[in-house]
Design a protein around this motif. Structure first.
Motif, PDB file in Angstrom:
ATOM      1  N   CYS A   1       0.818  -1.402  -0.025  1.00 50.23           N
ATOM      2  CA  CYS A   1      -0.139  -0.097  -0.041  1.00 50.23           C
ATOM      3  C   CYS A   1       0.890   1.269   0.001  1.00 50.23           C
ATOM      4  O   CYS A   1       2.179   1.102   0.279  1.00 50.23           O
ATOM      5  CB  CYS A   1      -0.676  -0.202   1.218  1.00 50.23           C
ATOM      6  N   SER A   2       0.211   2.308  -0.268  1.00 46.91           N
ATOM      7  CA  SER A   2       1.068   3.434  -0.352  1.00 46.91           C
ATOM      8  C   SER A   2       0.397   4.770   0.388  1.00 46.91           C
ATOM      9  O   SER A   2      -0.837   4.781   0.788  1.00 46.91           O
ATOM     10  CB  SER A   2       1.271   3.930  -1.563  1.00 46.91           C
ATOM     11  N   GLY A   3       1.378   5.772   0.744  1.00 50.88           N
ATOM     12  CA  GLY A   3       0.955   6.860   1.535  1.00 50.88           C
ATOM     13  C   GLY A   3       2.018   7.864   1.402  1.00 50.88           C
ATOM     14  O   GLY A   3       2.656   8.097   0.258  1.00 50.88           O
ATOM     15  N   GLY A   4       2.044   8.816   2.436  1.00 51.56           N
ATOM     16  CA  GLY A   4       3.061   9.979   2.205  1.00 51.56           C
ATOM     17  C   GLY A   4       2.007  11.431   1.874  1.00 51.56           C
ATOM     18  O   GLY A   4       0.778  11.512   2.325  1.00 51.56           O
ATOM     19  N   CYS A   5       2.727  12.313   1.096  1.00 53.04           N
ATOM     20  CA  CYS A   5       2.061  13.546   0.798  1.00 53.04           C
ATOM     21  C   CYS A   5       2.372  13.813  -0.636  1.00 53.04           C
ATOM     22  O   CYS A   5       2.877  12.807  -1.289  1.00 53.04           O
ATOM     23  CB  CYS A   5       2.415  14.606   1.596  1.00 53.04           C
ATOM     24  N   ASP A   6       2.259  15.004  -1.153  1.00 46.55           N
ATOM     25  CA  ASP A   6       2.379  15.476  -2.482  1.00 46.55           C
ATOM     26  C   ASP A   6       3.948  15.506  -2.816  1.00 46.55           C
ATOM     27  O   ASP A   6       4.356  15.470  -3.972  1.00 46.55           O
ATOM     28  CB  ASP A   6       1.890  16.780  -2.843  1.00 46.55           C
ATOM     29  N   HIS A   7       4.567  15.433  -1.589  1.00 46.44           N
ATOM     30  CA  HIS A   7       6.098  15.756  -2.009  1.00 46.44           C
ATOM     31  C   HIS A   7       6.867  14.546  -1.496  1.00 46.44           C
ATOM     32  O   HIS A   7       8.137  14.389  -2.155  1.00 46.44           O
ATOM     33  CB  HIS A   7       6.736  16.804  -0.894  1.00 46.44           C
ATOM     34  N   ILE A   8       6.511  13.742  -0.794  1.00 44.21           N
ATOM     35  CA  ILE A   8       7.227  12.523  -0.452  1.00 44.21           C
ATOM     36  C   ILE A   8       6.153  11.127  -0.187  1.00 44.21           C
ATOM     37  O   ILE A   8       5.240  11.383   0.225  1.00 44.21           O
ATOM     38  CB  ILE A   8       7.996  12.772   1.146  1.00 44.21           C
ATOM     39  N   HIS A   9       6.490  10.347  -1.113  1.00 45.15           N
ATOM     40  CA  HIS A   9       5.710   9.137  -1.313  1.00 45.15           C
ATOM     41  C   HIS A   9       6.191   7.922  -0.662  1.00 45.15           C
ATOM     42  O   HIS A   9       7.269   7.792  -0.815  1.00 45.15           O
ATOM     43  CB  HIS A   9       5.323   9.075  -2.815  1.00 45.15           C
ATOM     44  N   THR A  10       5.569   7.123  -0.099  1.00 50.31           N
ATOM     45  CA  THR A  10       5.857   5.987   0.609  1.00 50.31           C
ATOM     46  C   THR A  10       4.950   4.958   0.193  1.00 50.31           C
ATOM     47  O   THR A  10       4.025   5.077  -0.450  1.00 50.31           O
ATOM     48  CB  THR A  10       5.959   6.164   2.204  1.00 50.31           C
TER      49      THR A  10
ATOM     50  N   ASP B   1      10.763  -2.566   5.077  1.00 49.09           N
ATOM     51  CA  ASP B   1       9.566  -2.832   4.244  1.00 49.09           C
ATOM     52  C   ASP B   1       8.801  -1.588   3.838  1.00 49.09           C
ATOM     53  O   ASP B   1       7.619  -1.557   3.338  1.00 49.09           O
ATOM     54  CB  ASP B   1       8.895  -3.924   4.954  1.00 49.09           C
ATOM     55  N   VAL B   2       9.004  -0.510   4.581  1.00 51.80           N
ATOM     56  CA  VAL B   2       8.468   1.038   4.179  1.00 51.80           C
ATOM     57  C   VAL B   2       9.752   1.602   3.511  1.00 51.80           C
ATOM     58  O   VAL B   2      10.734   1.938   3.983  1.00 51.80           O
ATOM     59  CB  VAL B   2       8.198   1.568   5.469  1.00 51.80           C
ATOM     60  N   VAL B   3       9.374   1.971   2.246  1.00 53.32           N
ATOM     61  CA  VAL B   3      10.313   2.993   1.427  1.00 53.32           C
ATOM     62  C   VAL B   3       9.641   4.191   1.123  1.00 53.32           C
ATOM     63  O   VAL B   3       8.667   4.380   0.519  1.00 53.32           O
ATOM     64  CB  VAL B   3      10.331   2.199   0.001  1.00 53.32           C
ATOM     65  N   ALA B   4      10.469   5.446   1.239  1.00 57.62           N
ATOM     66  CA  ALA B   4      10.345   6.817   0.994  1.00 57.62           C
ATOM     67  C   ALA B   4      10.997   7.185  -0.298  1.00 57.62           C
ATOM     68  O   ALA B   4      12.287   6.809  -0.351  1.00 57.62           O
ATOM     69  CB  ALA B   4      10.476   7.535   2.174  1.00 57.62           C
ATOM     70  N   ASP B   5      10.262   7.947  -1.315  1.00 54.52           N
ATOM     71  CA  ASP B   5      11.027   8.188  -2.458  1.00 54.52           C
ATOM     72  C   ASP B   5      12.005   9.319  -2.298  1.00 54.52           C
ATOM     73  O   ASP B   5      12.686   9.903  -3.233  1.00 54.52           O
ATOM     74  CB  ASP B   5       9.878   8.325  -3.511  1.00 54.52           C
ATOM     75  N   ASN B   6      11.811  10.032  -1.204  1.00 59.33           N
ATOM     76  CA  ASN B   6      12.433  11.481  -1.136  1.00 59.33           C
ATOM     77  C   ASN B   6      12.987  11.468   0.551  1.00 59.33           C
ATOM     78  O   ASN B   6      12.791  12.428   1.210  1.00 59.33           O
ATOM     79  CB  ASN B   6      11.691  12.679  -1.632  1.00 59.33           C
ATOM     80  N   GLU B   7      13.807  10.657   1.007  1.00 57.38           N
ATOM     81  CA  GLU B   7      14.177  10.571   2.604  1.00 57.38           C
ATOM     82  C   GLU B   7      14.893  11.806   2.753  1.00 57.38           C
ATOM     83  O   GLU B   7      14.719  12.487   3.946  1.00 57.38           O
ATOM     84  CB  GLU B   7      15.002   9.630   2.921  1.00 57.38           C
ATOM     85  N   ALA B   8      15.512  12.519   1.515  1.00 60.15           N
ATOM     86  CA  ALA B   8      16.434  13.840   2.020  1.00 60.15           C
ATOM     87  C   ALA B   8      15.440  14.842   2.387  1.00 60.15           C
ATOM     88  O   ALA B   8      15.828  15.927   2.679  1.00 60.15           O
ATOM     89  CB  ALA B   8      17.372  14.106   0.845  1.00 60.15           C
TER      90      ALA B   8
ATOM     91  N   CYS C   1       9.077  11.670  11.215  1.00 58.28           N
ATOM     92  CA  CYS C   1       9.684  11.999   9.906  1.00 58.28           C
ATOM     93  C   CYS C   1       8.517  12.843   9.281  1.00 58.28           C
ATOM     94  O   CYS C   1       7.337  12.170   9.087  1.00 58.28           O
ATOM     95  CB  CYS C   1       9.976  10.887   9.007  1.00 58.28           C
ATOM     96  N   THR C   2       8.625  13.971   8.988  1.00 58.38           N
ATOM     97  CA  THR C   2       7.593  14.956   8.410  1.00 58.38           C
ATOM     98  C   THR C   2       8.265  15.561   7.125  1.00 58.38           C
ATOM     99  O   THR C   2       9.315  15.703   6.928  1.00 58.38           O
ATOM    100  CB  THR C   2       7.234  16.227   9.259  1.00 58.38           C
ATOM    101  N   CYS C   3       7.507  15.951   6.231  1.00 63.23           N
ATOM    102  CA  CYS C   3       7.700  16.515   5.051  1.00 63.23           C
ATOM    103  C   CYS C   3       8.606  17.710   5.264  1.00 63.23           C
ATOM    104  O   CYS C   3       7.935  18.603   6.001  1.00 63.23           O
ATOM    105  CB  CYS C   3       6.400  16.794   4.129  1.00 63.23           C
ATOM    106  N   GLY C   4       9.588  18.079   4.838  1.00 62.48           N
ATOM    107  CA  GLY C   4      10.425  19.230   4.732  1.00 62.48           C
ATOM    108  C   GLY C   4       9.589  20.455   4.190  1.00 62.48           C
ATOM    109  O   GLY C   4       9.779  21.699   4.303  1.00 62.48           O
ATOM    110  N   THR C   5       8.625  20.128   3.197  1.00 64.10           N
ATOM    111  CA  THR C   5       7.942  21.240   2.355  1.00 64.10           C
ATOM    112  C   THR C   5       6.597  21.686   2.960  1.00 64.10           C
ATOM    113  O   THR C   5       6.380  22.757   3.164  1.00 64.10           O
ATOM    114  CB  THR C   5       7.712  20.591   0.989  1.00 64.10           C
TER     115      THR C   5
END
Length: 145
Positions: free
Chosen positions: A5-14, A49-56, A75-79
């Motif tokens: 499954c997937s989640g995150g926000c508009d800037h970081i997808h997990t 097993d949880v991958v984020a596309d923009n950990e930086a 961990c929160t989105c920096g944007t």
């Protein structure tokens, strides 16, 4: 429930790669303080097993303000500031709170209640799921990856 499954926000997808290793309703004071919820649906995954596309792009802060050197970081989105996940500095687990981290109802319901303390005065849950003072007795922390 799908293992992915997937989640995150508009800037970081997990996304998740496998099924969770634990799925509970948390009654602890730390979750209450961080989320503002009376109880919190908390889902543990093995760390890889949880991958984020923009950990930086994530900001990290202690999850427990009373234990800033503890293993969990929020961990929160920096944007946009959206909560993305909890990350374990020991690389054992990553944690998703489905209703706050973009997963919605993709993850099945919690199977038990954890960290219930009758001393809080809150009535004991009576929904038929087991209720424990900690994590379920058979839970084993994974090894660091």
């Amino acid at each position: 429930m799908s293992d992915q499954c997937s989640g995150g926000c508009d800037h970081i997808h997990t996304h998740t790669k496998h099924a969770p290793i634990d799925n509970h309703t948390c009654h602890c004071s730390v979750c209450k303080n961080v989320t503002g919820q009376d109880t919190t649906h908390v889902v543990f995954y093995n760390h890889g097993d949880v991958v984020a596309d923009n950990e930086a792009g994530m900001n990290r802060q202690p999850f427990n303000a009373n234990n800033p050197d503890g293993p969990l970081e929020l961990c929160t989105c920096g944007t946009c500031g959206a909560p993305i996940m909890l990350d374990d500095k020991q690389h054992r687990i990553r944690v998703i709170v489905p209703n706050l981290m973009g997963y919605g109802d993709q993850i099945g319901a919690a199977s038990y209640h954890a960290f219930y303390d009758p001393a809080t005065g809150t009535p004991k849950p009576s929904d038929g799921r087991p209720v424990y003072a900690a994590l379920r007795p058979d839970f084993v922390w994974p090894q660091s990856s």
